[in-house]
Structures are given as structure tokens and as C-alpha cells.
Write a protein that holds these residues in place. Structure first.
Motif, mmCIF file in Angstrom:
data_model
loop_
_atom_site.group_PDB
_atom_site.id
_atom_site.type_symbol
_atom_site.label_atom_id
_atom_site.label_comp_id
_atom_site.label_asym_id
_atom_site.label_seq_id
_atom_site.Cartn_x
_atom_site.Cartn_y
_atom_site.Cartn_z
ATOM 1 N N GLU A 80 15.469 66.647 40.453
ATOM 2 C CA GLU A 80 15.503 65.720 39.343
ATOM 3 C C GLU A 80 14.189 65.749 38.578
ATOM 4 O OE1 GLU A 80 16.740 65.106 42.260
ATOM 5 O OE2 GLU A 80 18.736 64.253 41.997
ATOM 6 N N LEU B 126 14.052 66.775 34.647
ATOM 7 C CA LEU B 126 13.702 65.793 33.623
ATOM 8 C C LEU B 126 13.123 66.473 32.387
ATOM 9 C CD1 LEU B 126 12.108 62.846 35.604
ATOM 10 C CD2 LEU B 126 14.289 62.887 34.411
ATOM 11 N N HIS B 127 12.520 67.614 32.586
ATOM 12 C CA HIS B 127 11.876 68.328 31.491
ATOM 13 C C HIS B 127 12.801 69.373 30.876
ATOM 14 C CE1 HIS B 127 8.383 66.179 32.807
ATOM 15 N NE2 HIS B 127 8.536 66.671 34.022
ATOM 16 N N GLU B 128 14.040 69.374 31.285
ATOM 17 C CA GLU B 128 15.062 70.300 30.790
ATOM 18 C C GLU B 128 15.375 69.976 29.332
ATOM 19 O OE1 GLU B 128 18.253 73.160 31.638
ATOM 20 O OE2 GLU B 128 16.997 72.299 33.191
ATOM 21 N N GLU B 129 15.605 70.994 28.554
ATOM 22 C CA GLU B 129 15.941 70.815 27.138
ATOM 23 C C GLU B 129 17.403 70.412 26.958
ATOM 24 O OE1 GLU B 129 13.846 71.182 24.495
ATOM 25 O OE2 GLU B 129 12.198 71.450 25.905
ATOM 26 N N THR C 254 20.580 68.506 26.904
ATOM 27 C CA THR C 254 20.897 67.075 26.917
ATOM 28 C C THR C 254 21.907 66.741 28.010
ATOM 29 O OG1 THR C 254 20.493 66.960 24.557
ATOM 30 C CG2 THR C 254 21.746 65.156 25.528
ATOM 31 N N ARG D 108 22.379 68.194 30.883
ATOM 32 C CA ARG D 108 21.690 68.220 32.180
ATOM 33 C C ARG D 108 20.824 66.979 32.346
ATOM 34 N NH1 ARG D 108 22.598 71.160 36.404
ATOM 35 N NH2 ARG D 108 20.487 71.862 36.685
ATOM 36 N N GLN D 109 20.153 66.546 31.289
ATOM 37 C CA GLN D 109 19.326 65.346 31.359
ATOM 38 C C GLN D 109 20.184 64.123 31.683
ATOM 39 O OE1 GLN D 109 17.227 65.189 27.629
ATOM 40 N NE2 GLN D 109 15.525 66.416 28.412
ATOM 41 N N ARG E 126 19.877 61.665 34.954
ATOM 42 C CA ARG E 126 19.782 60.206 34.823
ATOM 43 C C ARG E 126 20.865 59.527 35.664
ATOM 44 N NH1 ARG E 126 17.124 57.917 30.244
ATOM 45 N NH2 ARG E 126 18.838 56.445 30.020
ATOM 46 N N ALA F 280 12.183 59.375 33.452
ATOM 47 C CA ALA F 280 13.520 59.587 32.905
ATOM 48 C C ALA F 280 13.831 58.593 31.788
ATOM 49 C CB ALA F 280 14.562 59.471 34.007
#
Length: 112
Positions: free
Chosen positions: A21, A25-28, A30, A32-33, A37, A80
Motif C-alpha cells: 500500500e 500510494l505513489h502510483e499514477e 487512479t 489502483r489508488q 484506499r 492516502a
């Protein structure tokens, strides 16, 4: 943050490490983010439930271990951008359970 030692109860997703996680969190992406969360919300609620259960079962040590794990999750949850409303932590239930344990301890119904 290792959640595997929180309790003897089955913790499901809460027993896995949150390293993924933190990385995600730094994944581009959306989507996946949003998945991360949702996973964090589920994990926080699961650990809160475990803490509460232990307090109500007169197992304050295990309850406090779960609370420590929630504290460790705080940084990740903040990163997050999650709010307390989104997570829906059952603080009242946790505090009541802990107070019940303390009351029993003080009245001599069980030892520390």
C-alpha cells in the motif's frame, strides 16, 4: 508495518504487510489508488474490530497491541488522504471496551 502479530483472531487482509500500500500510494493509476484506499479502510476497520473485541473479552494486552498497529497505520492513512469520516473508526466502542476492562481491573475481578 507488520500486522501479523496483532491477535489470535483471524485477521484476513489485516494480517498482511502494508508495504504494498505504501508503494502503491505513489502510483499514477487512479484505479489502483482507489483500490489501495479501500484496502486501507478495510484493514483499519478490521484492526479496530479486533481491538474492541479483545477489550470486551477482557484481554487488554491484545487490545493494546491492536491499537499500536492502528497507530502504525496512521502515517500511511494520512498519506492516502483518508479522513476519519471515510474510515469510520468505531472509537466509542473501543473506548467503552477499554473502560470496561479498566473498571474490572480496578474492582479486582482480574489481575494485570
Amino acid at each position: 508495518v507488520d500486522f501479523s502479530s496483532v491477535s489470535k483472531h483471524d485477521m484476513g487482509d489485516a494480517s498482511t504487510k502494508s508495504t504494498n500500500e505504501e508503494d502503491l500510494l505513489h502510483e499514477e493509476n487512479t484505479r489502483r489508488q482507489l483500490e489501495v484506499r479501500d484496502r486501507l479502510i478495510h484493514r483499519a476497520r478490521s484492526i479496530a474490530s479486533i481491538a474492541s473485541r479483545h477489550f470486551y473479552e477482557d484481554e487488554p494486552g491484545a487490545g493494546m497491541n491492536a491499537m499500536k498497529k492502528l497507530n502504525e497505520m496512521g502515517k500511511i492513512v494520512n498519506e492516502a488522504g483518508l479522513t476519519s469520516e471515510e474510515i469510520g473508526m468505531p472509537w466509542e466502542r473501543i473506548v467503552k471496551g477499554a473502560a470496561m476492562c479498566e473498571s474490572k481491573r480496578r474492582s479486582g475481578k482480574w489481575e494485570d
